[in-house]
Design a protein around this motif. Structure first.
Motif, short mmCIF file in Angstrom:
data_model
loop_
_atom_site.label_atom_id
_atom_site.label_comp_id
_atom_site.label_asym_id
_atom_site.label_seq_id
_atom_site.Cartn_x
_atom_site.Cartn_y
_atom_site.Cartn_z
N TYR A 1 1.10 18.51 35.69
CA TYR A 1 0.23 16.94 35.95
C TYR A 1 -1.09 16.92 35.26
N ARG A 2 -1.56 15.56 35.56
CA ARG A 2 -2.19 14.86 34.87
C ARG A 2 -3.18 14.15 36.00
N VAL B 1 -7.62 23.96 29.48
CA VAL B 1 -7.17 24.06 30.65
C VAL B 1 -6.07 25.05 31.30
N GLU B 2 -4.92 23.57 30.98
CA GLU B 2 -4.02 23.87 31.03
C GLU B 2 -2.91 25.00 30.79
N LYS B 3 -3.33 25.35 29.24
CA LYS B 3 -3.04 26.74 28.75
C LYS B 3 -3.19 28.11 29.69
N TYR B 4 -4.64 28.13 30.28
CA TYR B 4 -4.81 29.28 30.46
C TYR B 4 -4.43 29.50 32.31
N LEU B 5 -4.07 28.06 33.30
CA LEU B 5 -3.10 28.08 34.06
C LEU B 5 -1.90 29.28 33.99
N GLN B 6 -0.87 28.39 33.18
CA GLN B 6 0.32 29.01 33.16
C GLN B 6 0.10 30.25 32.86
N VAL B 7 -0.97 30.88 31.68
CA VAL B 7 -1.03 32.18 31.55
C VAL B 7 -1.69 32.99 33.09
N ALA C 1 -9.84 32.58 30.45
CA ALA C 1 -8.69 33.02 31.20
C ALA C 1 -8.62 33.99 32.48
N ASN C 2 -9.77 35.48 32.17
CA ASN C 2 -9.23 36.22 32.53
C ASN C 2 -10.30 36.53 33.91
N ASP C 3 -11.35 34.76 33.78
CA ASP C 3 -11.87 34.46 35.21
C ASP C 3 -10.38 34.16 36.08
N VAL C 4 -10.31 34.98 37.47
CA VAL C 4 -9.07 34.40 38.26
C VAL C 4 -10.14 34.17 39.85
N ALA C 5 -9.42 33.07 39.77
CA ALA C 5 -10.07 32.54 41.79
C ALA C 5 -8.88 32.86 42.31
N ILE C 6 -9.77 33.41 43.54
CA ILE C 6 -8.91 34.18 44.71
C ILE C 6 -9.94 33.40 46.28
N PRO C 7 -9.32 33.69 46.92
CA PRO C 7 -10.16 32.86 48.28
C PRO C 7 -10.80 33.14 48.81
N TYR D 1 -10.45 19.70 39.78
CA TYR D 1 -11.63 21.65 39.47
C TYR D 1 -11.39 22.29 41.30
N SER D 2 -11.58 21.26 41.87
CA SER D 2 -11.44 22.26 43.55
C SER D 2 -10.62 22.99 44.22
N ALA D 3 -9.15 22.82 43.61
CA ALA D 3 -8.08 23.68 43.77
C ALA D 3 -7.35 24.01 42.44
N TYR D 4 -6.63 22.56 42.45
CA TYR D 4 -5.58 22.66 41.16
C TYR D 4 -6.07 23.73 40.54
N TYR D 5 -7.25 23.33 39.19
CA TYR D 5 -7.31 24.44 38.46
C TYR D 5 -7.76 25.73 38.34
N GLN D 6 -7.80 26.06 40.48
CA GLN D 6 -8.09 27.90 40.73
C GLN D 6 -7.83 28.20 40.59
N TYR D 7 -6.41 27.88 41.77
CA TYR D 7 -6.35 29.41 42.65
C TYR D 7 -4.87 29.36 42.21
N THR D 8 -4.22 29.95 41.09
CA THR D 8 -3.07 30.33 40.25
C THR D 8 -2.25 31.34 41.38
N TRP D 9 -2.81 32.10 41.93
CA TRP D 9 -2.11 32.94 42.64
C TRP D 9 -1.39 32.72 43.46
N HIS D 10 -2.47 32.16 44.51
CA HIS D 10 -2.31 31.37 45.64
C HIS D 10 -1.69 30.64 46.53
N LEU D 11 -2.08 29.17 45.14
CA LEU D 11 -1.63 27.66 45.65
C LEU D 11 -0.44 27.03 44.86
N PRO D 12 0.73 26.51 45.31
CA PRO D 12 1.87 26.11 43.85
C PRO D 12 1.24 25.10 42.92
#
Length: 629
Positions: free
Chosen positions: A204-205, A221-227, A419-425, A538-549
């Motif tokens: 998504y862009r 950003v996209e690379k780290y999201l996939q990781v 990459a080692n910064d992980v956002a959680i709710p 950056y409010s959600a889509y580039y943040q919560y990779t484990w909790h949002l699709p």
């Protein structure tokens, strides 16, 4: 090249008219033999009629090289596929079509409850498991779309995408005939979908890069999201006993000055408020009696003690460092930062505890063994509060220390380039204790009448020229029949009950960035069934990779903030154009799939059917350590 999925419905065969033939007379000598023959044939006849019934109510689904026999029933919301276990990606929601897509795909009204999905179903997102580990069937009501796609190996055949908007039958040929060389498909005016030229993956862009530097940054950003999505744990059947073999969680017994003593400074933490009430009830805050069990006045910065309480009771906790897979460091770094925010102290003072905790860890063999790669910190503020540099005096420099590069940092807002910064709710106001607490709340809000189409709870940011809040407030006030505005600047949001009632009563909740891109309010709106409207990825889509699709369309509406700034779009009109069907589909997905995984359960929570935000986080942390250490 695999074949395009098709579905074929089997109808009840018509009985043909047959002339009755005379039967030979049965003599007394043959009566015993005849009776025995009839007795044998009766169960066979019943069995044969049963199979005829199954055949008449079944649907054969051909997906790839697998044929699935699916049975429909008034008692089943979804088709039950006898062979679905042979292809885990297959989901068959009921009532998924508004119009037939194609004569060759859907030919009758009875066949409209069949949906075949390919292997690319949910990319890297663990839907919340309910009812003994089975996935919630909340995709009912989504629309079917046939799109053309490409991979790095060449052209991909058409796939059925349940999340896209419907394509009418008369337009299907033109869609399939579009240029297969096109690399960009526009979903709507705000979002573009294209394909990564290196991996062939869909991405998504949300905005176009202005220059080469911005494009490079966006690719990172996209690379780290996939990781991070590759670390996501999909969970397991909760009826089966959890296996803790090789999954030990060790909790360091830090000196109290790094955690408990910090809570003791609650009365003097910020000039205008006493934080002591927020740290009651294992940091959930005071009970909200009007809302009943599980609802508390939880502060947005209470994540650290909340998480600590749960880790102490983790079923895989070990007390021997040699048996640990994951090491948890209970340092309340966010609360340490908060106590210095509004006090005139030197930078050395702000960094005292940060430096000391890193030094303390450095003396441990368990830290030195893997250079901290198997350690985790939970920091209940945004990443930038721990990355003080020469330009700003705000916060500490904890995450700028070289020793802090390897550990995993769980934050309410991550640095997208780490990459080692992980956002959680963010912690919300709801902290259920049992499966029934969650299920009862789901049932309560899914059918709640919503009198307001749109709401916005927030305040203007007159000192931030980049902010779109004033524009949104003006648009909201100009349409009072469609939009309700709750002014937080004037103290309107001081009582959680006021915000909760507003969101419960609204279809859409506007979520523009505030002091930073993320907002606690996004999660408050989601658990209350209000569809968040996002203006900055950056409010959600580039943040919560484990909790949002990854597919934001399932749970939110995106409107580019740049379009709002130049008044290119009316937010009110944009949201008014969303159909009732679209709103119901999103809300169903939010309530049944997302909600359980966005709340932090009670300290003594016992969940069997659901995984809450803590469970998803811990399971994924253990998977990350397994894959990276």
């Amino acid at each position: 090249m695999s074949k395009m999925p098709v579905s074929v419905s089997k109808r009840r065969p018509r009985t043909s008219k047959k002339t009755e033939t005379e039967k030979p007379e049965i003599t007394p000598k043959d009566s015993r033999t005849c009776s025995r023959s009839i007795l044998y044939r009766v169960p066979l006849t019943i069995l044969f009629l049963f199979f005829i019934y199954l055949w008449s109510t079944s649907t054969t689904v051909i997906s790839g090289n697998v044929v699935h026999i699916c049975i429909s029933s008034r008692k089943l919301n979804d088709l039950y596929c006898l062979t679905a276990g042979s292809q885990p990606a297959l989901r068959v929601p009921a009532n998924n079509f508004t119009k037939p897509v194609s004569e060759g795909v859907v030919r009758s009204q009875e066949e409209k409850n069949v949906l075949v999905l390919g292997k690319d179903e949910d990319k890297g997102f663990a839907n919340n498991e309910t009812f003994s580990g089975e996935r919630d069937k909340s995709t009912i009501g989504t629309s079917l779309n046939v799109i053309k796609n490409e991979t790095f190996t060449g052209e991909r055949i058409s796939i059925l995408d349940q999340d896209s908007k419907p394509i009418h039958e008369e337009n299907i040929d033109s869609v399939l005939d579009q240029d297969s060389e096109s690399k960009v498909n526009e979903i709507d005016h705000d979002v573009l979908i294209d394909w990564d030229p290196e991996t062939g993956e869909e991405r998504y862009r949300y905005f176009k890069s202005k220059d080469e530097d911005e494009e490079t940054a966006l690719k990172a950003v996209e690379k780290y999201l996939q990781v991070q999505r590759s670390w996501l744990s999909m969970g397991s059947n909760r009826k089966k006993p959890r296996s803790c073999e090789g999954q030990g969680v060790y909790v360091y017994d830090l000196p109290s000055k790094f955690n408990k003593d910090l809570l003791g400074e609650c009365s003097d933490m910020v000039p205008w408020a006493n934080f002591c009430s927020y740290f009651k009830n294992d940091a959930f805050g005071e009970l909200i009696e009007t809302l009943g069990k599980g609802w508390f006045k939880t502060h947005q910065y209470s994540l650290e003690p909340i998480f600590h309480s749960r880790v102490l009771k983790h079923p895989c906790r070990v007390y021997d460092e040699s048996k640990a897979k994951l090491f948890y460091v209970p340092f309340y770094g966010g609360i340490d930062v908060l106590r210095w925010h509004f006090k005139n102290v030197s930078e050395d003072v702000k960094d005292v505890l940060a430096i000391e905790v890193v030094k303390w860890l450095g003396s441990k063999q368990s830290w030195r063994k893997n250079a901290g790669k198997d350690h985790v910190f939970v920091l209940g503020k945004i990443s930038w509060d721990f990355r003080r540099n020469d330009k700003f005096s705000w916060g500490s420099s904890l995450l700028e220390m070289q020793e802090m590069k390897n550990p995993t940092k769980l934050l309410i807002e991550r640095n997208p380039w780490e990459a080692n910064d992980v956002a959680i709710p963010h912690p919300t106001y709801f902290h259920p204790k049992t499966d029934d607490d969650i299920a009862n709340w789901q049932n309560k809000i899914i059918g709640k009448p919503r009198r307001s189409l749109i709401s916005f709870a927030g305040g203007a940011r007159p000192g931030k020229p980049d902010s779109i809040r004033s524009i949104l407030i003006d648009q909201c006030k100009s349409s009072p029949n469609q939009c309700r505005f709750l002014n937080c600047t004037a103290g309107g949001c001081d009582k959680p009950e006021t915000v909760i009632e507003l969101f419960r009563d609204s279809e859409f909740c506007l979520q523009p960035p505030g002091d930073s891109p993320t907002r606690k309010s996004i999660f408050d709106s989601l658990i209350l069934g209000c569809i968040p409207v996002i203006f900055d990825p950056y409010s959600a889509y580039y943040q919560y990779t484990w909790h949002l699709p990854e597919d934001h369309r399932r749970y939110s509406v995106y409107i580019n903030k740049e379009d709002v700034k130049v008044k290119k779009v009316s937010v009110i009109e944009k949201l008014m154009s969303k159909t009732l069907r679209e709103r119901e589909d999103m809300r169903s997905y939010i309530v049944h799939e997302l909600l359980p995984g966005l709340v932090y359960g009670d300290s003594n929570a016992k969940f069997e059917r659901f995984r809450d935000a803590f469970d998803i986080t811990m399971d994924s942390l253990l998977r990350k350590i397994t894959k990276t250490v």
